[in-house]
Design a protein around this motif. Structure first.
Motif, PDB file in Angstrom:
ATOM      1  N   UNK A 167       0.829  -1.200   0.000  1.00  0.00           N
ATOM      2  CA  UNK A 167       0.000   0.000   0.000  1.00  0.00           C
ATOM      3  C   UNK A 167       0.864   1.251   0.000  1.00  0.00           C
ATOM      4  N   UNK A 168       1.915   1.255   0.847  1.00  0.00           N
ATOM      5  CA  UNK A 168       2.781   2.430   0.935  1.00  0.00           C
ATOM      6  C   UNK A 168       3.513   2.679  -0.380  1.00  0.00           C
ATOM      7  N   UNK A 169       4.072   1.633  -0.981  1.00  0.00           N
ATOM      8  CA  UNK A 169       4.835   1.820  -2.216  1.00  0.00           C
ATOM      9  C   UNK A 169       3.934   2.259  -3.362  1.00  0.00           C
ATOM     10  N   UNK A 225       4.301   5.765  -5.271  1.00  0.00           N
ATOM     11  CA  UNK A 225       4.392   5.750  -6.732  1.00  0.00           C
ATOM     12  C   UNK A 225       3.345   6.671  -7.352  1.00  0.00           C
ATOM     13  N   UNK A 226       2.126   6.639  -6.791  1.00  0.00           N
ATOM     14  CA  UNK A 226       1.083   7.517  -7.311  1.00  0.00           C
ATOM     15  C   UNK A 226       1.354   8.983  -6.986  1.00  0.00           C
ATOM     16  N   UNK A 227       1.989   9.228  -5.823  1.00  0.00           N
ATOM     17  CA  UNK A 227       2.393  10.602  -5.512  1.00  0.00           C
ATOM     18  C   UNK A 227       3.367  11.110  -6.568  1.00  0.00           C
ATOM     19  N   UNK A 287      -3.764   0.300  -7.069  1.00  0.00           N
ATOM     20  CA  UNK A 287      -3.100  -0.775  -6.348  1.00  0.00           C
ATOM     21  C   UNK A 287      -2.588  -1.827  -7.333  1.00  0.00           C
ATOM     22  N   UNK A 288      -1.272  -1.909  -7.454  1.00  0.00           N
ATOM     23  CA  UNK A 288      -0.638  -2.876  -8.331  1.00  0.00           C
ATOM     24  C   UNK A 288       0.232  -3.812  -7.504  1.00  0.00           C
ATOM     25  N   UNK A 310       8.654  -5.213  -4.786  1.00  0.00           N
ATOM     26  CA  UNK A 310       9.570  -4.767  -3.722  1.00  0.00           C
ATOM     27  C   UNK A 310       9.011  -5.126  -2.357  1.00  0.00           C
ATOM     28  N   UNK A 311       7.712  -4.840  -2.147  1.00  0.00           N
ATOM     29  CA  UNK A 311       7.076  -5.158  -0.855  1.00  0.00           C
ATOM     30  C   UNK A 311       7.062  -6.660  -0.626  1.00  0.00           C
ATOM     31  N   UNK A 312       6.798  -7.428  -1.689  1.00  0.00           N
ATOM     32  CA  UNK A 312       6.782  -8.893  -1.561  1.00  0.00           C
ATOM     33  C   UNK A 312       8.169  -9.399  -1.195  1.00  0.00           C
ATOM     34  N   UNK A 313       9.191  -8.872  -1.890  1.00  0.00           N
ATOM     35  CA  UNK A 313      10.556  -9.296  -1.598  1.00  0.00           C
ATOM     36  C   UNK A 313      10.970  -8.959  -0.185  1.00  0.00           C
ATOM     37  N   UNK A 314      10.651  -7.740   0.261  1.00  0.00           N
ATOM     38  CA  UNK A 314      10.990  -7.337   1.632  1.00  0.00           C
ATOM     39  C   UNK A 314      10.238  -8.186   2.648  1.00  0.00           C
ATOM     40  N   UNK A 315       8.949  -8.459   2.376  1.00  0.00           N
ATOM     41  CA  UNK A 315       8.159  -9.276   3.295  1.00  0.00           C
ATOM     42  C   UNK A 315       8.731 -10.675   3.432  1.00  0.00           C
ATOM     43  N   UNK A 316       9.126 -11.263   2.285  1.00  0.00           N
ATOM     44  CA  UNK A 316       9.713 -12.613   2.315  1.00  0.00           C
ATOM     45  C   UNK A 316      11.035 -12.599   3.061  1.00  0.00           C
ATOM     46  N   UNK A 317      11.878 -11.582   2.783  1.00  0.00           N
ATOM     47  CA  UNK A 317      13.189 -11.510   3.436  1.00  0.00           C
ATOM     48  C   UNK A 317      13.052 -11.293   4.940  1.00  0.00           C
TER      49      UNK A 317
END
Length: 839
Positions: A41-43, A47-49, A342-343, A347-354
């Motif tokens: 959500x944040x990313x 991105x939209x900003x 919302x796409x 990056x969020x998925x990678x960070x969450x997994x790591x």
């Protein structure tokens, strides 16, 4: 031993117990899902900003001031190759003749082709409101008063035709629309309203669409200080991006903190589950050791099992989090400046997994590394506690890595090493308190066991320190979840309570400003006719700071060694004069001078925060420019200003005998008894004095309450992750520990214990666990809330105990119900059948 053989042994050994670890996986899934959803959500928001900042600003360069731009500065702006537009915005009253209603509004008088990027959303589209006597009115205001296109709206001395509905005030977030709905008119029509008078709150803006080869940011950086020194501001698209990102960074950091706590709760469940799992496997591990396997190889077999389960859980959690993010724009819809696309955020998925994998495995390693020390003799002696008392450097190293990983995540999140350290320290203190309480309870129960009590209570108490107890795990997990929920309720209640108190009792709820001196007496008479008190009649004089301590303002601004803050130097001074200070203020240094005789030195009273920012103290000289006349004053006293009261408040207060003849306007403060009186009073004042603005604090407080309630709902929605994970940790811990307790329960059934006795024993145990956990969590919540309220929100710490009591009862009951549900298999089936199924 070869890797292939280790993998084969790991697979074979896990076959029987895989179903027992499903709940172990579910807590990780939810923890990672929360992390991925919030970061996605944040990313997407950031991105939209980036993509929409230009459309939100509407121009490449924006100049803003609360005074008309001087000719010299207009020439500087005109030197830029650009298309130009201008806006004058002011707060005033609007009157709807057809509806006989008045409303406090923000009037925006626009001239030129602004916005240059994006467009105003109107109904019908492309309304030409800049033509003579046409207005564009906020859609919410029109709905509130049942106004239609073609109706009239009176602004000051001029009446306009409503040409369309305004769906969005350009470049603004919806939060402020309830306080002062926006009305657009043409720039050329503003003079006819006669609304710009002394005391009017007016903002001036100039918008530029620059040439393609012009760099707005470089130009801004070269001129910003000069503009700021003269009370003006420059905004660019990049600055708009930074402002929007900063506006949402605090909310995002808070949500990420909730996600991290959720993940940590899940990891506590992981550590607990793995500990129980390893206890179950002590004999199997000992057999492996008897067959010639060393401790490290035995460790690797179970590490492989947990690693695979963790990886699968983290991947599932990342996938679910990517889906959950689609709900967040709905939850935060009221606080977003635009519709967020919302796409999938890799990056969020990678960070969450790591992050999920690292923290999960670190927590799982704490009980896993003890496998290395299990002796082959455990085939004969099954006590697992003997290995746990030994000091293990590797285990303490893992604890250090856990703390460092949490700190590293928070540092990357906040970008501030101090904040990351404080958050990490706060989490460690919370864990320490919960863990300490658990240890203390087990020690006290063991040391001072009440042997003369009823059998049911004795057995329930003894379960708190039995070999396979879950006291520490449950108190930490349930307590932390309770602490989060209780803190949110306390803070929400305190903020809403303070907002409600603003309009309670004898507090003022209506403020009239922009009153000319000749209108003051008649307005006072109208107010008395409605049986409303004249709580304050305050004169206000606008002046500029000319200099202090022997230097002019410009000399101080050029001085690189000055300690005075720029905001205090450039702030337009709106001062008043009185024979005494407000009852809500407090003198903290010096004495207040009530009157000055001609020829005497003038001693003024300053708000302590403003004086500190200007770096002045008692006795220091300050020179003011009042409409071209210079007045020398000295600091006579410092005040602590109570900003929670509804009275007028001034950083600078003069004594009588100085400013009475200066150009001034007045403010009248009163209290209306009900909404009907407010409407009638407001309508009469607006019709007789169109230049006077009326702020109805009652309606503002209602709107503010609504905003805070929405925000509370949104935050509680996210906090629900923590609560849900805490419950799953509770369920999984009890579920896994059930297999350790079957022999004990079967023995009790065999010795004649009936179903009712076993249920009562479990009720005592889980009731104590739930009560102790919730009480500890509530204590942490009270401590953290007190610190937040005193040092962040600066509010009075007065809480309502009823919601806290409800939380305590609910948490305790839920713990009891889950514990009893977990015991139903033991009490509902014959002992022999249970032993066959679980033997």
């Amino acid at each position: 031993m070869k890797l292939g053989l280790l993998l084969k042994n790991a697979f074979r050994d896990s076959r029987r117990d895989r179903s027992k670890l499903v709940l172990f996986m579910s807590s990780i899934v939810l923890g990672v899902a929360a992390l991925v959803a919030i970061n996605s959500f944040n990313y997407n928001l950031v991105n939209d900003i980036d993509n929409q900042a230009k459309s939100l600003l509407g121009a490449d360069l924006v100049f803003e001031s609360n005074k008309p731009f001087q000719e010299d500065w207009i020439k500087v702006m005109d030197s830029i190759p650009a298309e130009k537009a201008s806006e004058v915005a002011l707060l005033s009253m609007a009157y709807l003749p057809q509806q006989s209603q008045s409303q406090f509004v923000r009037i925006k008088a626009l001239g030129g082709g602004f916005p240059f990027y994006g467009k105003l959303l109107t109904e019908p589209e492309n309304v030409d409101f800049q033509k003579e006597k046409t207005a564009l009115v906020d859609d919410g205001m029109m709905l509130q008063y049942s106004a239609e296109i073609g109706d009239s709206i009176k602004l000051g001395q001029e009446t306009f035709v409503i040409g369309g509905r305004l769906k969005n005030a350009f470049g603004s977030v919806d939060l402020g629309s309830g306080f002062a709905p926006t009305v657009y008119i043409g720039r050329e029509s503003l003079a006819a309203t006669e609304l710009i008078q002394p005391g009017s709150l007016v903002d001036y803006s100039i918008f530029l669409k620059t040439a393609d080869d012009f760099n707005p940011d470089e130009w801004r950086d070269s001129k910003r200080d000069d503009f700021r020194d003269n009370g003006m501001r420059i905004q660019t698209v990049e600055g708009q991006k930074e402002n929007l990102q900063q506006a949402f960074s605090s909310l995002n950091n808070f949500l990420n903190l909730i996600a991290l706590v959720s993940l940590l709760l899940a990891c506590i469940g992981v550590a607990s589950s793995v500990l129980i799992y390893v206890k179950n496997k002590v004999k199997s591990i000992a057999i492996f050791r008897c067959l010639g396997m060393n401790g490290n190889e035995a460790f690797l077999i179970y590490f492989i099992q947990i690693f695979v389960l963790s990886l699968v859980s983290v991947l599932i959690g990342a996938a679910i989090g990517s889906g959950i993010q689609m709900l967040l724009p709905i939850v935060f819809d009221s606080f977003l400046p635009y519709e967020v696309d919302m796409n999938m955020s890799w990056r969020a998925i990678g960070e969450g997994i790591l992050v999920g994998s690292v923290i999960t495995l670190l927590f799982a390693l704490v009980p896993l590394i003890r496998i290395r020390n299990i002796s082959p003799l455990r085939t004969l002696r099954s006590s697992y506690e003997e290995e746990q008392g030994k000091f293990d450097r590797l285990e303490w190293g893992i604890y250090a890595l856990i703390i460092l990983s949490i700190f590293g995540f928070l540092w990357s999140l906040t970008g501030n090493i101090k904040d990351a350290g404080m958050f990490t320290g706060g989490l460690l203190v919370a864990f320490g308190i919960l863990f300490g309480v658990a240890k203390l309870i087990t020690f006290i129960v063991r040391k001072f066991f009440p042997r003369n009590w009823n059998f049911i209570f004795r057995q329930g108490l003894s379960n708190l320190y039995r070999p396979n107890n879950q006291t520490r795990t449950l108190i930490v997990s349930i307590g932390l979840g309770t602490a989060i929920l209780t803190t949110l309720f306390i803070i929400q209640g305190l903020i809403l309570g303070n907002v409600g108190a603003m309009g309670a009792g004898n507090q003022a709820n209506t403020i009239l400003f922009g009153i000319e001196t000749k209108q003051k007496d008649e307005l006072a008479e109208i107010t008395r006719n409605y049986d409303m008190p004249l709580m304050q009649e305050t004169p206000i004089i606008t002046m500029d700071l000319y200099g202090w301590k022997g230097k002019t303002k410009q000399e101080w601004l050029a001085d690189t060694t000055r300690t005075a803050r720029r905001w205090a130097i450039n702030r337009e001074a709106r001062v008043s004069y009185a024979d005494s200070i407000s009852k809500n203020d407090k003198i903290i240094a010096g004495e207040y001078t009530s009157r000055v005789e001609p020829g005497d030195s003038v001693f003024v009273s300053l708000g302590e925060s403003w004086a500190r920012s200007l770096d002045v103290d008692l006795g220091d000289e300050i020179v003011w420019n009042v409409q071209g006349a210079l007045i020398k004053t000295y600091v006579g006293s410092l005040r602590e200003i109570n900003f929670r009261s509804m009275d007028t408040r001034f950083f600078i207060l003069f004594p009588l005998g100085v400013l009475e003849e200066a150009p001034q306007f007045h403010v009248l403060v009163t209290k209306t008894p009900d909404a009907e009186t407010t409407a009638a009073y407001r309508n009469e004042v607006v019709q007789k004095f169109p230049n006077v603005s009326i702020i109805d604090l009652g309606s503002i407080l209602v709107t503010l309450n609504d905003i805070l309630s929405k925000l509370s709902y949104a935050i509680q929605f996210m906090a629900g992750f923590s609560i849900l994970i805490g419950l799953i940790v509770l369920i999984s811990s009890l579920f896994l520990s059930k297999y350790q307790r079957i022999n004990e329960s079967v023995l009790m059934r065999t010795l004649g214990a009936v179903k009712k006795q076993i249920l009562r024993i479990n009720m005592v145990e889980y009731g104590l666990l739930g009560a102790l956990s919730s009480l500890t969590g509530i204590f942490i919540a009270l401590l953290s809330s007190f610190l937040l309220v005193k040092f962040v929100f600066e509010l009075e710490f007065a809480i309502s105990w009823l919601p806290i009591l409800v939380i305590f009862i609910l948490v305790t009951l839920i713990t009891i119900l889950i514990g009893l549900a977990n015991s139903r298999e033991v009490v509902n089936k014959p002992p022999l059948e249970i032993l066959r199924n679980n033997g």
